[in-house]
Each structure stands twice: as structure tokens, then as C-alpha cells.
Design an enzyme around this catalytic site. Structure first.
Site, PDB file in Angstrom:
ATOM      1  N   GLU A 286     -24.914   3.439 -29.547  1.00 28.36           N
ATOM      2  CA  GLU A 286     -23.933   2.993 -30.556  1.00 28.36           C
ATOM      3  C   GLU A 286     -23.603   4.208 -31.400  1.00 28.36           C
ATOM      4  OE1 GLU A 286     -22.833   0.067 -30.282  1.00 28.36           O
ATOM      5  OE2 GLU A 286     -24.404  -1.045 -29.247  1.00 28.36           O
ATOM      6  N   CYS A 320     -21.090   3.239 -40.379  1.00 30.46           N
ATOM      7  CA  CYS A 320     -20.263   3.513 -39.197  1.00 30.46           C
ATOM      8  C   CYS A 320     -19.008   2.666 -39.237  1.00 30.46           C
ATOM      9  CB  CYS A 320     -21.053   3.228 -37.936  1.00 30.46           C
ATOM     10  SG  CYS A 320     -21.831   1.619 -37.989  1.00 30.46           S
TER      11      CYS A 320
END
Ligand code: NAD
Length: 523
Positions: A286, A320
Site C-alpha cells: 500500500e 496517505c
């Protein structure tokens, strides 16, 4: 039925008092110099070679605790030990593993303020951000524990007389979990719990900056009944032990969350087969984002300002999912900017241990220097719309910064800066806004503020990002409700906190038996 852990309501005085007590107790422990951590292999603490001093980003002269860092030899010992014990954990019934992971949720719940307080000090999280981080960790444990109960029982497939087909899942083996510092409890717990509940043994490497939170996470797993042989704690340098473990032939799977550059390096290195290696390594990675919000001509500005402000400056833009680009359609650009600037002027910047703080420091000196340098360079190249104030006291505080009229090929539009910096511009139409939003190598989150059903429908169809949010902030994904993860260079995982996550940690097997027996063997 799964339910998300309720956030602490800090408007209730007793909750504020309890959190303040946890912070005060932690301060006493820090002052006494008692906070420390060492690598753990099969339950035994191992002294590493170097000592890392974990600091408070709001007070960089304060050493929170000392962490003995594992070197390659320690990492190798841990992997050998995990490999030797992998079958034992894999053979533990899935419902027993699920029960242990549910116990982890209970331990985290019981210690929630203690762990959140540690995040306030070690990661510079505000009270609310730290509390949300702990709640998400609890959610991951509860959710994956319940998912495992559904996935665990072998399934009979097909309906043909004389043939029995059984389909079931087996763990991959040794899983290396490499975590970032920005959700030091939630993301670490999510990855570790997923790997363990599916029957893998885990070498957990926390981020350097949040090694102590990483230790608290491991302690919760062990306290909950996770056998020490199944989980090693390996604080250390990513380039050293992280890279070493990624390349080890003893490793079957790597579960990583972090930056694009490191993620791509891990994917590349993991694909090189080493002598003695038996498995093609599975990598879940990720990675980063450069997330846009589109503010349509008819948007409700009350919603849009609130959503963009929280998404851009929450945890100092170090998520993020953070909004770092805003595209306003048509004439709404100037009024939007005016109101965003005025709202940003009002945010409270300061120490995260102060409950009123909204914008705290960034994680460390390296981030601080990089961001200050980026802002300085960008100021010479772009039109600065707003730059906030920072406290006079020490601490890695970056001013909330808004640039306007940013061109699509400018580096501020393209690069993930991971700080409280937003690039804004206008578009002539909603279609152009979507085109601008998608003009990025990343595809993690997106925001749309619009009152037009046609444009909302268009965004659902065309604004292809991992998590699209309409008329609300684009951060704060909740387990089960908003399974989280990106496409393109934002990742190759299958949404954390969602129904397809655990499948990545297992190998499916099919067994077919011809049950028409030609006689039988007497026993
Ligand atoms: P990072 O990539 O610098 O570090 C992440 C981890 O990788 C750390 O534990 C680090 O020690 C380790 N590491 C570093 N070099 C390594 C190497 N060569 N081999 C193996 N491991 C290595 O990221 P960070 O600064 O900790 O976190 C911020 C980044 O993470 C941002 O880019 C952010 O967007 C991303 N992130 C993504 C998600 C998501 O779900 N997509 C969530 C959180 C953070």
C-alpha cells in the site's frame, strides 16, 4: 454484526480527564527514562547493536525512549525461529486464532488511552487523531477475526455423485510486516492481525520513528494470548533489516505500507529468487497518494471548506489519503479560496498534547527540512495564497500552506509532499476537473463536492481512485464501511478493512477424492 469502535467523545469531561491522566503518567515514565524496547524473538528480548533514540516531534530535545535496533543477524535469527514454528501456528485451529485476535481488540480497548497517549508523544498526533488510530486498530482485529470465522471452514464444491471436492485456505508461511509511522497503531495492527489470523507467523518491523508504539502493539498481541513463537518484534532501519528480510529465502510474504519508492523497491527485490527459496513471494504494498478534491460550481461551500480543511491539514497532511490538490469548477474558485484561507487562518496550531490543537508538528527533522525547503522553492515559482503561523516554541511545525493557480505539470501538483501543503487551481468544466484530478501516477483517494446528480454520477463512473468520497472529507476511512486502498502507483493490495483483504494472506487448496470405493482395506 461488525460495529466500528466508537471514538472517544472528548467533550465529556471524564474522558478528557482520563486522557490527560494517561498523558501525565506517560510523561512521568518518559522523565524516569524507563521507556525502552528491544527486539523480541520467540518471547525473548535480544539486545541489538545500535540504540535509537525516539524523540517527541513537538519537543525534539525530549527523548521519549531508547530502542535497541535489530541488525541483520538478529533479523536472520528471528526468521529462522519463525520458520521453525510456522507449522505449529498454521495448525492452530482457525477459530482459536480468531479468538486470540479478538482478545487483542479487548486488550487495545482496555489500554486505549495509554496507547493513544504514546502516539501523541511519539508521532505528534492530536488527541482525536491518536484516539481514531487506536479505534481503527481495534476495528481491524474485530473485523479480521470475524472474517476468519467465515473463511475458515472448508467448503464442499460441486454436486457429483462419487466425487468429493473440498476447497480450503492455508497460510502462506512467514510474513514480514513493514509498517509506516503515520498510523503506527492502526496500520501495524491491521497488517499483523491479518497475517496472524490467517495462520502466518510474523516478523514485524515498525517504522523507526514509531518503534515504541510498535512495541506497544506487539505487547497487546502477546498479552492477548498470541504465542510468542508466532510474532517477532524487529525494530530497526528499513534499508538494513527491512531490505534484508525482503530478500530472505525464508520469507513467503511481505505486507508493506509506506512510500511509493520503497514499495516499488520491495516489489522488485521480492521478485528475485534466491538460492533455497521455495515460494514466489507474495507482496501486498500500500503506497502513497496525491489526492485531489473537486469543488463543483454548485457545491455547498460549508461542506467543501470543512471537508478540504480536515482532509488537507488533519495530522499535518501526513495521511496517505490527505487532500493535496483542489480543483474548483468555474466561478466558485475565488469564493472557495477566500473562505478556505479564512478557515485555515483560524486553525489552532500547537503541541499535540494540548487538547485544543488541530495542527501539530510533522514527524521528524528530515520531514521538516524537506517540507520547509519545498515550500521555499515553491514560493519562488508559484503564487502563494496563504501561509499560516507556527508556534515560537521548538518543534517540527510546518505552516499550513496554500498555493493557487498551480499548473498540472508543476512538481507541487505531482509530487506527494506529505505535509500541510495544498495546491489549488480552477477548471472550466467538471469534465476538465476530473481530467486534472486523474492526471497523476497515484489513485488513492478523491473528493467531490457537488449538488448536481449528473456530475456526481459522472464522478462515480470516471473519477477512478481507490476511495472516492462525495460531499464529505476524503480521510478517515473506517474498517468495513470504507475498505481502504489505492490503484495505480498507490498500491497493489486489496483494500485493508474490506472483505477481500484476508484472501491475500492465504493459499487456496482444492482436494478431489473419488469416493466410489472398489472394495475397502480392512483395518
Ligand atoms: P517509508 O516508505 O519511508 O517507510 C515505510 C517502512 O518501510 C518503514 O518501516 C521503513 O523502515 C521501511 N523501509 C524503508 N526502506 C526500506 C527498504 N529498502 N526495504 C524494506 N523496508 C524499508 O514510508 P513512511 O515515511 O514511513 O510513510 C509515509 C508513506 O506511506 C507515504 O508515502 C504515505 O502515502 C504512505 N502510506 C500509505 C498508506 C496506504 O494505505 N496506501 C497508508 C499510510 C501511509
Amino acid at each position: 454484526m461488525f460495529k466500528n469502535e466508537p471514538l472517544t467523545d472528548f467533550s465529556i469531561e471524564s474522558n478528557r480527564t482520563a486522557f490527560k491522566d494517561a498523558l501525565d503518567k506517560l510523561s512521568d515514565t518518559i522523565q524516569s527514562g524507563k521507556l525502552s524496547a528491544s527486539p523480541l524473538i520467540n518471547g525473548s528480548a535480544v539486545e541489538g547493536e545500535t540504540t535509537y533514540e525516539s524523540i517527541d516531534p513537538a519537543s525534539p530535545h525530549t527523548v521519549i525512549g531508547k530502542v535497541s535496533f535489530a541488525n541483520k543477524a538478529t533479523a536472520e535469527r528471528a526468521l529462522q525461529s519463525l520458520k521453525a514454528n510456522a507449522a505449529k501456528w498454521a495448525d492452530t485451529p482457525f477459530d482459536s486464532r480468531s479468538k486470540i485476535i479478538r482478545n487483542v481488540a479487548a486488550v487495545l480497548r482496555a489500554k486505549r488511552h495509554q496507547i493513544s497517549a504514546l502516539m501523541v508523544r511519539e508521532a505528534g498526533k492530536t488527541w482525536a487523531e491518536a484516539d481514531a488510530d487506536t479505534c481503527e486498530a481495534i476495528d481491524f482485529c474485530e473485523y479480521y477475526a470475524s472474517q476468519m470465522l467465515q473463511m475458515g471452514p472448508p467448503r464442499k464444491l460441486g454436486d457429483v455423485k462419487g466425487e468429493e471436492n473440498t476447497y480450503f485456505y492455508e497460510p502462506r508461511g512467514v510474513c514480514v510486516v513493514i509498517a509506516p509511522w503515520n498510523f503506527p497503531c492502526a496500520i501495524a495492527t491491521g497488517m499483523v492481525s491479518a497475517a496472524l489470523v490467517t495462520g502466518n507467523v510474523v516478523a514485524f518491523k515498525p517504522s523507526e520513528q514509531t518503534s515504541l508504539v510498535g512495541k506497544a502493539v506487539v505487547d497487546a498481541f502477546l498479552e492477548a494470548g498470541c504465542p510468542p513463537y508466532a510474532l517477532s518484534y524487529l525494530p530497526g532501519w528499513g534499508e538494513e533489516i527491512g531490505a534484508y528480510m525482503v530478500e530472505s529465502p525464508l520469507v513467503d510474504m511481505i505486507c508493506f505500507t509506506g512510500s511509493k519508492d520503497v514499495g516499488l523497491e520491495i516489489i522488485r527485490k521480492a521478485s528475485e529468487v534466491k538460492p533455497g527459496q521455495r515460494n514466489v513471494k507474495k507482496v501486498v504494498a500500500e503506497m502513497g497518494g496525491k489526492n485531489a478534491a473537486i469543488v463543483d460550481e454548485d457545491a455547498d461551500l460549508d461542506e467543501a471548506i470543512k471537508g478540504v480543511l480536515l482532509s488537507a491539514f488533519g495530522f499535518a497532511g501526513q495521511k496517505c489519503s490527505a487532500c493535496s490538490r483542489v480543483i474548483c469548477v468555474g466561478d466558485i474558485y475565488e469564493p472557495f479560496l477566500k473562505r478556505l484561507i479564512s478557515a485555515t487562518e483560524d486553525i489552532i496550531v500547537g503541541r499535540p498534547s494540548d487538547p485544543s490543537t488541530f495542527l501539530g508538528p510533522v514527524i521528524d527533522k528530515e520531514s521538516y527540512d524537506r517540507l520547509m525547503d519545498s515550500i521555499r522553492t515553491a514560493e519562488a515559482e508559484l503564487e502563494l495564497a496563504f501561509k499560516g503561523k507556527t508556534p515560537a516554541e521548538e518543534g517540527y511545525y510546518i505552516p499550513a500552506t496554500i498555493f493557487r493557480d498551480v499548473e498540472r505539470d508543476h512538481w507541487v501538483w505531482k509530487k506527494e509532499l506529505f505535509g500541510p501543503v495544498v495546491a489549488c487551481r480552477s477548471a472550466q468544466s467538471f469534465s476538465e476537473a476530473i481530467d486534472l484530478a486523474l492526471d497523476s501516477e497515484y489513485a488513492l483517494t478523491g473528493g467531490v463536492y457537488s449538488r448536481s446528480p449528473a456530475n456526481i454520477e459522472k464522478a462515480i463512473k470516471e473519477f477512478k481512485v481507490g476511495n472516492l468520497y462525495i460531499n464529505r472529507k476524503q480521510t478517515g476511512a473506517l474498517v468495513y464501511r470504507q475498505p481502504f486502498g489505492g490503484a495505480r502507483m498507490s498500491g497493489i493490495g486489496s483494500k485493508a478493512g474490506g472483505p477481500d483483504y484476508l484472501i491475500q494472506f492465504v493459499e487456496p487448496r482444492t482436494v478431489t477424492e473419488n469416493t466410489i470405493r472398489k472394495g475397502f482395506v480392512p483395518s
